[in-house]
Motif scaffolding. Structure first.
Motif, short mmCIF file in Angstrom:
data_model
loop_
_atom_site.label_atom_id
_atom_site.label_comp_id
_atom_site.label_asym_id
_atom_site.label_seq_id
_atom_site.Cartn_x
_atom_site.Cartn_y
_atom_site.Cartn_z
N ASP A 468 71.59 -57.02 37.95
CA ASP A 468 72.29 -58.93 38.75
C ASP A 468 72.04 -58.40 39.37
O ASP A 468 72.73 -57.91 39.95
CB ASP A 468 73.26 -58.61 37.39
CG ASP A 468 74.11 -59.80 37.94
OD1 ASP A 468 73.61 -61.37 37.90
OD2 ASP A 468 75.60 -60.09 38.49
N ALA A 470 74.17 -60.85 41.74
CA ALA A 470 75.25 -61.14 41.84
C ALA A 470 76.46 -60.63 41.67
O ALA A 470 77.65 -60.43 43.14
CB ALA A 470 75.82 -62.31 40.74
N THR A 471 76.04 -59.78 40.92
CA THR A 471 77.13 -58.28 40.54
C THR A 471 76.74 -56.60 41.98
O THR A 471 77.35 -56.31 42.74
CB THR A 471 76.71 -57.58 39.73
OG1 THR A 471 76.98 -58.48 38.74
CG2 THR A 471 77.54 -56.23 39.65
N LYS A 474 78.31 -58.60 45.36
CA LYS A 474 79.35 -58.64 45.39
C LYS A 474 80.20 -57.08 45.99
O LYS A 474 81.09 -57.00 46.88
CB LYS A 474 79.89 -58.19 44.13
CG LYS A 474 81.68 -59.06 43.94
CD LYS A 474 81.70 -58.70 42.19
CE LYS A 474 81.48 -59.59 41.72
NZ LYS A 474 82.18 -59.13 40.34
N HIS A 475 79.34 -55.88 45.93
CA HIS A 475 79.70 -55.16 45.50
C HIS A 475 78.48 -54.93 47.76
O HIS A 475 78.99 -53.63 48.09
CB HIS A 475 79.28 -53.84 45.62
CG HIS A 475 79.21 -53.31 44.08
ND1 HIS A 475 79.62 -54.34 43.22
CD2 HIS A 475 80.38 -52.62 43.93
CE1 HIS A 475 79.79 -54.05 41.95
NE2 HIS A 475 80.54 -53.00 42.23
#
Length: 840
Positions: A468, A470-471, A474-475
């Motif tokens: 994914d 988006a995940t 995020k990191h």
């Protein structure tokens, strides 16, 4: 409590390293240097041990062992490694530019600081010390400790120029301050010095140290040249030579060990950095970084312990003389004032030399005058002497020396060390320029594009399925706050000339960095040797200083190494064997070809990288055009050699290919071992054979085989048609010579001295008299005969004859021609016929 066991000292080392690890880990990202925390921890450990009357058990026993260490041993254990690592890591080009500033601060600066501090102590302190004793303390406190300063600068990230000045001054200052200290130490112990003997002592101790450092450097670097691909031996040699040089200087010859090791390290920085390639260079860097870290950790904690020991072990003395604490604070003020006065007095000169010095940098220079383990060790030497009941030093003098020195070390590290980064921030010296900020922002957009590309390639997994985005994003927090519209770093208003100029300067620096990086890669690949790499690296360093004032100019620093120097004329006129002259000529050609080929390749790589990173922009195009223009002379030189001596280029390419093939095979079998397809014994067996071949290639490379002189002569048209009776006596009187591009063979109007037979190369003629009405081709190639007409009729040369490439030719004196003409009239007729059929 019993006596401490020797192995208790090991526990202290282990605990110190753990405390160092914790401090570095916890303080990472803060403005507090971890060395300051180590000093505080050392004071805390010492206070616990001595304040609780040895209540720390075996750890306390280890603390007492280390605290009672001989101060000379303390310096001998820690200083050589720290000094060598610091000086070896400096850039020699910047050292040369900043040398005058460093000498000013470390020479006159130390002397002035010594007398300022000594006078302040003598006139204001109530201890009734003599002038010699006061100046001894002044000299001791004038040593701005390199250990403390270097550790601080590496953490703060000050500019390279400022770091070089401060770090270099600290290294030299430390050495000269110890020399001054030794002078006054001898005076205090009763030795008499007049002005002449003082100058002699200072000169012998300082200049002798520099000479010794150079001697150790030359010998060890020569030894290093015989070591091939053995990282362990190479690193061990650098460690061993630093300690042996320090010991030889301090104990055997009684010169400055600090200056000796500093000179040794700078010599290595200048001549031995390119001796370490690939993994050896990385291993050397990591090794010395680790040594410096361990030594710094131990020495700062130990300094804190010694400070606590000096205060608590003599607490009765300080209870009777409570004002000593006030005078310690006053001495701290004196130390800062003396540093301010020294920098202020020398400021006009510091601004004139090297890179100059502005007001903000001068403020940092004042505030970064930290004191550390060196000054503390010297004070311990004074205390040890005073405790031995010398008639010249009372025990309480030694106690006060340790107290004041320890206090100054503590205060300068705590106050100056922990606030230097804040001062850099207040002065705006830790900020990135607007140009660099635009490049940084642009790079982050490029990082985002690369992240998307990588995600596209990796998101689907045969075993685990999709990921994914988006995940993932995020990191990657550094890319989360980017605007939607990326902006090229060079998109500025056309009217903003200052920003445009700064952009050009910035891109020139980046291209030159790419060029230098390419040189390192070529050194590792075996395309260039160590000597050539040093020449090329130096040319880039020199060009870096000029990027703000003129276009790229790194070729300027290489010209003298590509052209034929003046001493070749001496070789050609000397009675040296022709083979020896030819050898030097070919060697020079080889060196020039290596330099030109590497220069062109490095610039081509750097241009491609710059274009890939920035794309098409006006600024990048300007710098790329400058880079292309820089290579014109290098291309011309290689073209000349290709025409005149193609065998030279062929042999050089053969060497490079042979080295690359052997290196590739070595990497191949090592990868087989990493993947488990070869066992280690099998890999070592094969790799040893390859390393042996590489060593043989390095020591006995393929040599250029020049055509035999007789073959070249017989191939010349004039010689080929000469009658046999004339050929042998004429050939026996020829002189072989090689002329570089642009050299004059003879000038119009000069007296004819002989004829030239061109065997290899191209020449051109020019004439004021013939230029408008003569239709001959101005270019003459191999096989031409020059000067024959003038020699036959005895008239001056009718034109200038200049080489248009590297030219190999044979010279026959006019007297020898005349002798042949007079011996046989038919030969003169033949020579006139030969001239009539020639080009000129």
């Amino acid at each position: 409590m019993g006596e401490p066991e020797p192995d208790d000292a090991v526990l202290f080392v282990g605990v110190s390293l753990v405390l160092g690890i914790a401090s570095r880990h916890l303080l990472r990202g803060t403005r507090v240097p971890y060395t300051v925390a180590l000093l505080v921890l050392g004071v805390a450990l010492g206070s616990l041990e001595y304040g609780t009357q040895h209540g720390l058990g075996k750890l306390g026993a280890g603390i007492r062992i280390w605290a009672s260490i001989n101060p000379d041993l303390l310096l001998a254990v820690f200083l050589p490694a720290l000094l060598f690592e610091s000086s070896f890591s400096m850039e020699i080009h910047q050292i040369k530019r900043c040398m005058a500033q460093m000498v000013l601060l470390a020479g006159p600066g130390v002397v002035l600081s010594t007398f300022l501090l000594g006078s302040a102590v003598k006139l204001t302190f109530p201890y009734d010390w003599s002038w010699k004793t006061s100046l001894l303390l002044g000299g001791l406190l004038s040593a701005t400790d390199p250990v403390a300063v270097v550790a601080l600068l590496k953490e703060l990230g000050a500019s390279k120029k400022l770091s070089t000045i401060i770090e270099g001054e600290s290294l030299m200052n430390d050495g000269t301050a110890i020399v001054v200290y030794q002078l006054f130490y001898r005076m205090v112990l009763g030795r008499m010095f007049d002005a002449g003997s003082i100058i002699k002592f200072l000169s012998e101790v300082s200049l002798g140290a520099v000479a010794l450092g150079l001697a150790f450097g030359i010998v060890s670097v020569l030894w290093l040249g015989f070591i091939f691909n053995d990282t362990i031996i190479e690193i061990s040699l650098t460690l061993a030579v630093s300690y042996i040089a320090f010991f030889t200087a301090q104990d055997s010859l009684e010169v400055s060990g600090v200056l000796t090791v500093m000179t040794l390290g700078m010599f290595y920085a200048a001549f031995a950095k390119t001796a370490f390639k690939g993994e050896s260079q990385q291993s050397l860097h990591h090794f010395w970084e680790m040594v410096a870290y361990i030594a710094n950790t131990l020495i700062f904690i130990l300094s804190g312990v010694v400070i606590a020991d000096g205060v608590l072990q003599n607490n009765v003395h300080f209870e009777r003389h409570g004002t000593s604490w006030g005078f310690l604070l006053l001495l701290y003020v004196f130390v800062q004032m003396s540093r301010l006065i020294v920098v202020s007095v020398l400021y006009p000169l510091l601004c004139q030399f090297g890179y100059g010095l502005d007001f903000k940098e001068a403020m940092i220079l004042v505030w970064s005058g930290l004191r550390g383990a060196v000054a503390l060790s010297l004070s311990l030497s004074v205390k040890r002497t005073s405790d031995a009941v010398q008639p010249y030093l009372k025990p309480e003098v030694g106690t006060m020396f340790v107290f004041f020195t320890g206090g100054i070390v503590f205060l300068t590290l705590i106050f100056n060390g922990s606030t230097t980064q804040f001062l850099l921030h207040i002065l705006g010296m830790d900020k990135l320029s607007a140009t660099k900020l635009r490049i940084l922002k642009y790079t982050r957009y490029e990082m985002l594009n690369k992240a998307l590309e990588a995600f596209g390639e990796l998101r689907d997994d045969e075993e685990l399925g999709p990921a994914d985005w988006a995940t993932v994003k995020k990191h990657i927090t550094c890319l989360n706050d980017l605007d939607d519209d990326p902006e090229h770093p060079h998109d500025v208003d056309d009217e903003d000339d200052h920003v445009h100029t700064m952009n050009i300067r910035d891109i020139r620096v980046r291209l030159l960095n790419g060029v230098q990086s390419a040189y390192w890669a070529m050194l590792e690949e075996g395309r260039i040797n160590q000597v050539t790499a040093n020449i090329l690296m130096r040319s880039v360093d020199e060009a870096m200083d000029l990027v703000s004032r003129q276009p790229l100019c790194d070729w300027k620093g290489l010209k003298s190494n590509v052209q034929f120097p003046g001493y070749y004329r001496f070789l050609q006129m000397s009675r040296l064997p022709r083979k020896l002259v030819t050898y030097f000529t070919v060697e020079r050609l080889e060196s020039g070809c290596y330099i030109c080929a590497a220069f062109l390749r490095a610039h081509r790589i750097a241009r491609r990288q710059l274009h890939d990173f920035l794309g098409d922009s006006e600024v990048a195009r300007i710098v790329i055009d400058e880079s292309n223009a820089e290579g014109e002379e290098a291309r011309k030189f290689l073209e000349d050699v290709q025409v005149t001596f193609p065998q030279v280029l062929r042999v050089l390419k053969t060497r490079q290919v042979t080295y690359s093939v052997l290196t590739h095979l070595s990497e191949y079998i090592q990868n087989l071992q990493k993947t488990g397809l070869l066992e280690e014994k099998e890999m070592v067996h094969l790799d040893d054979a390859l390393q042996t071949d590489l060593k043989k290639l390095k020591r006995n490379p393929p040599l250029v085989k020049m055509p035999r002189v007789s073959d070249l002569l017989n191939a010349h048209p004039l010689v080929g048609v000469l009658p046999a009776a004339a050929r042998d006596p004429l050939l026996s009187n020829t002189k072989e010579t090689v002329r570089g591009h642009g050299m004059t063979i003879y000038r119009e109007g000069s007296r004819p001295t002989g004829i030239w037979l061109i065997s290899i190369g191209v020449v051109k003629w020019t004439s004021q008299r013939l230029s408008r009405r003569h239709s001959l081709d101005p270019i003459l190639s191999h096989g031409s005969t020059l000067g024959l007409y003038e020699v036959l009729n005895g008239k001056p040369y009718i034109c200038d004859m200049i080489t248009d490439s590297v030219v190999h030719c044979f010279f026959i004196e006019a007297e020898k021609i005349d002798e042949l003409r007079h011996s046989d009239p038919s030969i003169e007729v033949f020579l006139w016929q030969a001239f009539a059929s020639s080009d000129i």
